[in-house]
Design a protein around this motif. Structure first.
Motif, PDB file in Angstrom:
ATOM      1  N   TYR A  74      47.255  42.736  36.305  1.00  0.00           N
ATOM      2  CA  TYR A  74      47.978  43.724  37.089  1.00  0.00           C
ATOM      3  C   TYR A  74      47.357  45.106  36.904  1.00  0.00           C
ATOM      4  O   TYR A  74      46.973  45.469  35.789  1.00  0.00           O
ATOM      5  N   GLY A  75      47.263  45.858  37.988  1.00  0.00           N
ATOM      6  CA  GLY A  75      46.822  47.238  37.916  1.00  0.00           C
ATOM      7  C   GLY A  75      45.725  47.545  38.913  1.00  0.00           C
ATOM      8  O   GLY A  75      45.140  46.648  39.526  1.00  0.00           O
ATOM      9  N   ARG A  76      45.458  48.825  39.056  1.00  0.00           N
ATOM     10  CA  ARG A  76      44.449  49.262  40.013  1.00  0.00           C
ATOM     11  C   ARG A  76      43.075  48.698  39.670  1.00  0.00           C
ATOM     12  O   ARG A  76      42.646  48.730  38.520  1.00  0.00           O
ATOM     13  N   GLU A  77      42.418  48.158  40.699  1.00  0.00           N
ATOM     14  CA  GLU A  77      41.079  47.571  40.614  1.00  0.00           C
ATOM     15  C   GLU A  77      41.040  46.268  39.806  1.00  0.00           C
ATOM     16  O   GLU A  77      39.980  45.815  39.415  1.00  0.00           O
ATOM     17  N   SER A  78      42.199  45.656  39.583  1.00  0.00           N
ATOM     18  CA  SER A  78      42.204  44.353  38.903  1.00  0.00           C
ATOM     19  C   SER A  78      41.533  43.286  39.747  1.00  0.00           C
ATOM     20  O   SER A  78      41.081  42.257  39.219  1.00  0.00           O
ATOM     21  N   LEU A  79      41.415  43.521  41.070  1.00  0.00           N
ATOM     22  CA  LEU A  79      40.739  42.549  41.933  1.00  0.00           C
ATOM     23  C   LEU A  79      39.293  42.322  41.495  1.00  0.00           C
ATOM     24  O   LEU A  79      38.730  41.256  41.740  1.00  0.00           O
ATOM     25  N   LYS A  80      38.701  43.304  40.851  1.00  0.00           N
ATOM     26  CA  LYS A  80      37.313  43.169  40.412  1.00  0.00           C
ATOM     27  C   LYS A  80      37.124  42.024  39.420  1.00  0.00           C
ATOM     28  O   LYS A  80      35.999  41.584  39.184  1.00  0.00           O
ATOM     29  N   GLN A  81      38.216  41.528  38.849  1.00  0.00           N
ATOM     30  CA  GLN A  81      38.141  40.433  37.872  1.00  0.00           C
ATOM     31  C   GLN A  81      38.175  39.055  38.520  1.00  0.00           C
ATOM     32  O   GLN A  81      38.116  38.044  37.834  1.00  0.00           O
ATOM     33  N   ILE A  82      38.260  38.999  39.858  1.00  0.00           N
ATOM     34  CA  ILE A  82      38.391  37.709  40.520  1.00  0.00           C
ATOM     35  C   ILE A  82      37.209  36.797  40.235  1.00  0.00           C
ATOM     36  O   ILE A  82      37.372  35.583  40.036  1.00  0.00           O
ATOM     37  N   GLY A  83      35.996  37.341  40.179  1.00  0.00           N
ATOM     38  CA  GLY A  83      34.823  36.512  39.909  1.00  0.00           C
ATOM     39  C   GLY A  83      34.871  35.895  38.534  1.00  0.00           C
ATOM     40  O   GLY A  83      34.573  34.700  38.355  1.00  0.00           O
ATOM     41  N   VAL A  84      35.235  36.684  37.551  1.00  0.00           N
ATOM     42  CA  VAL A  84      35.310  36.196  36.172  1.00  0.00           C
ATOM     43  C   VAL A  84      36.362  35.101  36.051  1.00  0.00           C
ATOM     44  O   VAL A  84      36.116  34.040  35.445  1.00  0.00           O
ATOM     45  N   GLU A  85      37.540  35.336  36.620  1.00  0.00           N
ATOM     46  CA  GLU A  85      38.619  34.351  36.528  1.00  0.00           C
ATOM     47  C   GLU A  85      38.274  33.079  37.297  1.00  0.00           C
ATOM     48  O   GLU A  85      38.594  31.967  36.858  1.00  0.00           O
ATOM     49  N   ALA A  86      37.616  33.223  38.445  1.00  0.00           N
ATOM     50  CA  ALA A  86      37.245  32.043  39.231  1.00  0.00           C
ATOM     51  C   ALA A  86      36.185  31.219  38.524  1.00  0.00           C
ATOM     52  O   ALA A  86      36.245  29.974  38.514  1.00  0.00           O
ATOM     53  N   ALA A  87      35.201  31.878  37.926  1.00  0.00           N
ATOM     54  CA  ALA A  87      34.090  31.160  37.270  1.00  0.00           C
ATOM     55  C   ALA A  87      34.574  30.311  36.101  1.00  0.00           C
ATOM     56  O   ALA A  87      33.964  29.288  35.774  1.00  0.00           O
ATOM     57  N   ILE A  88      35.674  30.710  35.499  1.00  0.00           N
ATOM     58  CA  ILE A  88      36.246  29.925  34.404  1.00  0.00           C
ATOM     59  C   ILE A  88      36.780  28.597  34.923  1.00  0.00           C
ATOM     60  O   ILE A  88      36.787  27.590  34.206  1.00  0.00           O
ATOM     61  N   ARG A  89      37.168  28.561  36.194  1.00  0.00           N
ATOM     62  CA  ARG A  89      37.940  27.443  36.724  1.00  0.00           C
ATOM     63  C   ARG A  89      37.224  26.582  37.756  1.00  0.00           C
ATOM     64  O   ARG A  89      37.724  25.526  38.127  1.00  0.00           O
ATOM     65  N   GLY A  90      36.087  27.028  38.253  1.00  0.00           N
ATOM     66  CA  GLY A  90      35.404  26.224  39.261  1.00  0.00           C
ATOM     67  C   GLY A  90      34.084  26.830  39.690  1.00  0.00           C
ATOM     68  O   GLY A  90      33.659  27.883  39.193  1.00  0.00           O
ATOM     69  N   GLN A  91      33.456  26.168  40.665  1.00  0.00           N
ATOM     70  CA  GLN A  91      32.142  26.597  41.134  1.00  0.00           C
ATOM     71  C   GLN A  91      32.133  27.002  42.601  1.00  0.00           C
ATOM     72  O   GLN A  91      31.241  27.728  43.040  1.00  0.00           O
ATOM     73  N   LYS A  92      33.141  26.517  43.362  1.00  0.00           N
ATOM     74  CA  LYS A  92      33.176  26.847  44.783  1.00  0.00           C
ATOM     75  C   LYS A  92      34.623  26.991  45.227  1.00  0.00           C
ATOM     76  O   LYS A  92      35.435  26.080  45.051  1.00  0.00           O
TER      77      LYS A  92
END
Length: 398
Positions: free
Chosen positions: A15-33
């Motif tokens: 939560y918080g301003r610019e937290s969207l920038k973490q989407i790549g990191v969180e996605a890479a933990i969970r999948g490839q595509k």
């Protein structure tokens, strides 16, 4: 509290301003595509492309489904699921309002458990296999769907909005970046904001409320009441946007664990038959339903009234409950929330549908948690009242 309570949330909340920038990191933990489930508005604003670029920086490829146009339907789920499977995706990202998030929830469950989404209604089918990872990114401060184990999908054959609740529908990750909601126009800010308020209020009034949900429901109500007009009047007020996003998130956490009540039970049939967006239909109904329920929840409504008028320290509970109802009506008027007539629904067509809407509302189960439980006849009368219900001042439609 007579029975044990349950409190579920996503495994991770950013939560918080610019937290969207973490989407790549969180996605890479969970999948490839990833399959990104969104809509044309988000695509036009550049959010979808930006999300794809952030994913790619972390080595995550993506496909895009932007077919969600309004309230989520089983058609959207089917189309997006075919794309998911045909392109070998292994996680889903929802980017948008509650419609996009609810569609992605259905995809996440059906991708591993199969069947038709309606099969899971009322626990007819239990999702026994773990869903694929789902990362939910709301772009409005309203539905709270990023933090709930509920999806609402319209059955296009029966015109019924199916409320489906199981733990498997809870997203793995919620990323709540208030900067995304800054693009919301005034009327969306108003409708989604009152929607969030209705979530918090109904969670607090629900017969299934418990101390954990009470705490965050009260916090959500306070945040929304104190900030919604500022966010509405000045969309660039990021402090107000941030508070509204937090309030909507907390309201979602509250109602998924305490249940919604009569507002939502009545709202879904209106959305299914007359295609009124969920946020608007909840906002339209909230004042009238509170007025109807007041006698059965005076003490709890009094807490809401005191949030609206914290300076009034000597109010009785009856007085504070009256203030709660009057204040919600006045708030809706100040935000130009329309009634159903002003929205443009034909009165004759509406009256013809009232019996079905009342039956569908009761069948959804949500009204059973309301402090005052209506009969079919009472619910039909309440639908009639809501058609041209008057707020404090004349409401206008955008």
């Amino acid at each position: 509290m007579e029975h044990f309570a349950v409190f579920r949330t996503p495994k991770t909340i950013l939560y918080g301003r610019e937290s969207l920038k973490q989407i790549g990191v969180e996605a890479a933990i969970r999948g490839q595509k990833a399959l990104i489930v969104s809509d044309q508005v988000m695509f036009g604003l550049g959010y979808v492309t930006g999300c794809q670029e952030t994913l790619k920086q972390e080595g995550v490829e993506s496909e895009v489904y932007t077919g969600v146009e309004s309230e989520p339907t089983d058609h959207y789920v089917t189309e997006a699921l075919v794309l998911f499977k045909n392109t070998d995706c292994d996680l889903v990202i929802s980017l948008g309002g509650g419609s996009c998030i609810d569609t992605a929830k259905a995809i996440a469950v059906l991708a591993t458990n199969g069947g038709y989404i309606g099969d899971y209604r009322a626990n007819q089918t239990i999702a026994e296999k773990a869903p694929i990872p789902h990362l939910a990114i709301p772009t409005t401060a309203g539905t709270g769907s990023e933090a709930t184990d509920v999806t609402v999908i319209t059955n296009t054959m029966t015109d019924v909005k199916m409320m489906i609740k199981q733990p498997a529908f809870m997203p793995d990750v919620a990323i709540v970046d208030p900067l995304l909601s800054a693009s919301s126009p005034q009327h969306v800010t108003a409708a989604t904001g009152i929607d969030a308020l209705s979530h918090a209020v109904e969670a607090y009034l629900s017969k299934r409320a418990h101390p954990m949900t009470d705490t965050i429901a009260l916090s959500a109500m306070k945040l929304i009441i104190e900030n919604i007009k500022s966010a509405y009047n000045d969309g660039d007020n990021l402090d107000a946007r941030e508070s509204m996003s937090l309030g909507a998130l907390q309201a979602g956490m509250a109602f998924t664990n305490a249940s919604v009540c009569l507002v939502h039970g009545m709202s879904r049939p209106i959305g299914a038959l007359f295609h009124v967006p969920h946020g608007y239909s909840n906002a339209i109904l909230l004042p009238a339903v509170l007025e109807y329920s007041k006698g059965s929840c005076t003490d709890r409504l009094a807490d809401l009234g005191r949030l609206f008028q914290p300076q009034s320290t000597s109010l009785s509970n009856d007085e504070a409950a009256d203030i709660a109802v009057a204040s919600v009506k006045s708030l809706c008027a100040s935000l130009n929330i329309p009634n159903l007539k002003t929205w443009g629904i034909d009165e004759s067509t509406y009256n013809t549908a009232i019996s079905k809407m009342a039956a569908d509302a009761l069948d959804s189960g949500s009204p059973a948690h309301n402090p005052r439980l209506p009969t079919q006849s009472e619910l039909e009368d309440l639908y009639k009242i809501c058609y041209d219900y008057q707020f404090t001042s004349e409401a206008k439609i955008h």
